[in-house]
Design an enzyme around this catalytic site. Structure first.
Site, PDB file in Angstrom:
ATOM      1  N   SER A  64       0.835  -1.206   0.000  1.00  0.00           N
ATOM      2  CA  SER A  64       0.000   0.000   0.000  1.00  0.00           C
ATOM      3  C   SER A  64       0.862   1.246   0.000  1.00  0.00           C
ATOM      4  O   SER A  64       1.908   1.291   0.636  1.00  0.00           O
ATOM      5  CB  SER A  64      -0.916   0.014   1.230  1.00  0.00           C
ATOM      6  OG  SER A  64      -1.680   1.211   1.254  1.00  0.00           O
ATOM      7  N   GLU A  73     -10.249   1.834   3.652  1.00  0.00           N
ATOM      8  CA  GLU A  73      -9.956   2.982   2.784  1.00  0.00           C
ATOM      9  C   GLU A  73     -11.230   3.479   2.087  1.00  0.00           C
ATOM     10  O   GLU A  73     -11.473   4.691   1.994  1.00  0.00           O
ATOM     11  CB  GLU A  73      -8.905   2.574   1.756  1.00  0.00           C
ATOM     12  CG  GLU A  73      -8.479   3.635   0.776  1.00  0.00           C
ATOM     13  CD  GLU A  73      -7.496   3.069  -0.236  1.00  0.00           C
ATOM     14  OE1 GLU A  73      -7.744   3.241  -1.451  1.00  0.00           O
ATOM     15  OE2 GLU A  73      -6.507   2.438   0.174  1.00  0.00           O
ATOM     16  N   HIS A  76      -7.700  -3.599   4.536  1.00  0.00           N
ATOM     17  CA  HIS A  76      -7.116  -2.248   4.476  1.00  0.00           C
ATOM     18  C   HIS A  76      -7.840  -1.428   3.417  1.00  0.00           C
ATOM     19  O   HIS A  76      -8.227  -0.277   3.659  1.00  0.00           O
ATOM     20  CB  HIS A  76      -5.619  -2.370   4.158  1.00  0.00           C
ATOM     21  CG  HIS A  76      -4.965  -1.116   3.660  1.00  0.00           C
ATOM     22  ND1 HIS A  76      -5.184  -0.603   2.394  1.00  0.00           N
ATOM     23  CD2 HIS A  76      -4.065  -0.275   4.246  1.00  0.00           C
ATOM     24  CE1 HIS A  76      -4.476   0.487   2.223  1.00  0.00           C
ATOM     25  NE2 HIS A  76      -3.786   0.704   3.329  1.00  0.00           N
ATOM     26  N   ASN A  77      -8.048  -2.015   2.246  1.00  0.00           N
ATOM     27  CA  ASN A  77      -8.720  -1.284   1.170  1.00  0.00           C
ATOM     28  C   ASN A  77     -10.186  -1.028   1.499  1.00  0.00           C
ATOM     29  O   ASN A  77     -10.742   0.004   1.123  1.00  0.00           O
ATOM     30  CB  ASN A  77      -8.601  -2.050  -0.143  1.00  0.00           C
ATOM     31  CG  ASN A  77      -7.206  -1.959  -0.735  1.00  0.00           C
ATOM     32  OD1 ASN A  77      -6.247  -1.653  -0.040  1.00  0.00           O
ATOM     33  ND2 ASN A  77      -7.080  -2.241  -2.010  1.00  0.00           N
ATOM     34  N   LYS A  92      -4.559  -6.873   3.370  1.00  0.00           N
ATOM     35  CA  LYS A  92      -4.540  -5.766   2.397  1.00  0.00           C
ATOM     36  C   LYS A  92      -5.943  -5.499   1.869  1.00  0.00           C
ATOM     37  O   LYS A  92      -6.337  -4.346   1.651  1.00  0.00           O
ATOM     38  CB  LYS A  92      -3.592  -6.104   1.241  1.00  0.00           C
ATOM     39  CG  LYS A  92      -3.549  -5.050   0.118  1.00  0.00           C
ATOM     40  CD  LYS A  92      -3.200  -3.659   0.632  1.00  0.00           C
ATOM     41  CE  LYS A  92      -2.780  -2.706  -0.481  1.00  0.00           C
ATOM     42  NZ  LYS A  92      -3.786  -2.490  -1.506  1.00  0.00           N
TER      43      LYS A  92
END
Length: 475
Positions: free
Chosen positions: A129, A190, A186-187, A183
């Site tokens: 990232s 986001e 995480h997105n 990940k």
């Protein structure tokens, strides 16, 4: 051909090129390969004198790598990754390592892990990232895979990762697809974070602030507890002037948001694990609805509602309330993502360290933010913490923000300004703090039409009952 390169990378799009330059700048010699040979040569021509080795064929690329060979793959997720692996398999030897640095679905990573293990190879799914700038200057890296690979990759990954307080923003996440799963979440966070910022901006505009004034608000917020990469770039984006019209650039950008799928994957996994992620879900829905522009324009001429203007006699006080609502809602978005990771960790036996994960998000990545330091502290100080909202710092923060949060959501509803992520975050907060929810009626309904049974408040939990309900006579 001399095997003189420490590591190799396949896929020289912008992210791949920046990652190569980052690795090389840390003292490693890097072999590079791209399916289109001219791209490789142009890249090498632009960077003469660097410790880089290009290869006209994949076999030559592999031959340049020291054993055990370490190959980073930076191509589009999905079939292209499988295609690269297919081509690499005949060229690699036992214990060589293939690292997928793209945004692959974690189940694809687990499939590839089993596939390569059958050939005596080691496979790593590593979330990266930070975008193009992060790849060049220091990203946050989330590698999974066999523990043995971490020791092989650690010198490179720790050297190229962002650093906060002297600590590299990389840690071995866990086995199998753990790295890509983290990940993905995480997105998802986001998505929620970005939508919440957009809603805060829309509310300020509805209250009469100009684009330039909102830019200054975000710049000011970036000096306080809301400091983050996304707040910082929001201020900069709002200051950008379109050279063709002289207007703020944001006013000439079409309101149709794109997405690459990681937000939807987060929702699917949350549903499968029965973890509520309403803020992230609202953010995904908002992107989808934005893309339905033709329908929205048609509906705007038919469906009635307020004019979308917020009545705020004291603008400064309203902006302060929006700040608090945004802060609280962002905490909820992160809390939902962390809860999802904990649920998957329990299911898979990954033993994810949520404090360590939060710590590597403090620098390099898109969702880096000042309060990630507080999240790190929360889990390091209380490893068995049930929920982020129950950590003393965040419990106090949410309790203090609760009143302005409600005022902001109520003002938006009265004005007809859509704030789906703010509303979902507040509803999550209220549900979380409610000792009794209307699910008792829901269970009565389920038992009525399907004999699904229910538990009672005056009996031990785990004891189920069924009622013989009156028959419904149609007509």
């Amino acid at each position: 051909m001399t095997a003189d390169c420490d590591i190799g990378l396949i896929g020289l799009a912008v992210m791949g090129q920046n990652l190569v330059l980052n690795i090389e700048s840390r003292g490693f010699r890097v072999a590079v390969f791209n399916r289109t040979g001219s791209v490789t040569q142009e890249f090498l021509n632009r960077h003469p004198g660097r410790a880089l080795a290009g290869a006209p064929a994949l076999a030559d690329f592999v031959a340049r790598l020291k054993r055990p060979r370490k190959v980073l793959v930076m191509v589009q997720a999905g079939a292209p990754v499988d295609a690269v692996i297919e081509q690499l398999l005949p060229l690699l030897e036992r214990d060589d390592i293939v690292v997928d640095c793209g945004n692959s679905l974690y189940t694809d990573t687990e499939r590839r892990d089993a596939w390569l293990a059958g050939h005596g190879l080691r496979f790593v799914g590593a979330g990266v990232s930070g975008g193009e700038e992060g790849a060049r200057k220091g990203p946050s890296i989330m590698p999974g895979g066999p523990a043995s690979t971490w020791q092989e990759l650690r010198p490179v990954f720790e050297a190229i990762a962002a650093r906060v307080g002297g600590e590299p923003c990389v840690v071995h996440i866990g086995p199998g697809g753990a790295g890509h799963f983290v990940k993905m979440v995480h997105n998802g966070i986001e998505y929620g974070d970005m939508q919440l910022i957009c809603e805060a901006w829309a509310l300020m505009r509805a209250a009469g602030l100009t684009v330039a004034q909102t830019a200054e608000v975000f710049a000011r917020w970036n000096q306080g507890p809301l400091q983050s990469y996304l707040i910082e770039i929001t201020a900069q984006a709002l200051r950008q002037i379109d050279p063709d019209t002289g207007q703020p650039l944001v006013d000439v950008i079409l309101d149709k948001a794109g997405q690459k799928g990681t937000g939807r994957w987060t929702l699917i996994n949350a549903a499968e694990l029965a973890v509520p992620v309403g803020t992230i879900g609202a953010a995904v829905d908002a992107r989808i609805l934005s893309s339905m522009r033709a329908l929205r324009l048609h509906a705007a001429g038919m469906l009635r509602g307020p004019a979308g203007k917020v009545h705020a006699p004291d603008t400064d006080a309203f902006v302060a309330a929006v700040h608090d609502a945004l802060y609280a809602s962002k905490v909820v978005s992160y809390a939902q993502g962390l809860d999802l990771m904990r649920a998957m960790s329990a299911k898979k036996g990954w033993d994810l360290d949520l404090g360590a994960i939060a710590s590597i998000w403090r620098g390099g990545c898109i969702i880096r933010a000042r309060f990630l330091e507080r999240i790190t502290e929360a889990w390091r100080g209380q490893p068995d913490l049930q929920h982020l909202a129950l950590a003393p710092f965040f419990c106090d923060l949410l309790n203090r923000a609760e009143a302005p949060w409600r005022e902001v959501v109520a003002a938006a509803v009265r004005a007809g300004v859509p704030v789906p992520a703010f509303s979902a975050s507040l509803a999550y907060f209220d549900s979380l703090r409610s000792p009794r929810l209307p699910a008792n009626l829901l269970q009565a309904q389920r038992d009525f039409f399907g004999a699904h049974t229910y538990e009672r408040v005056d009996r031990p939990e785990g004891t189920f009952f069924h009622t013989v309900w009156p028959e419904i006579v149609e007509g």
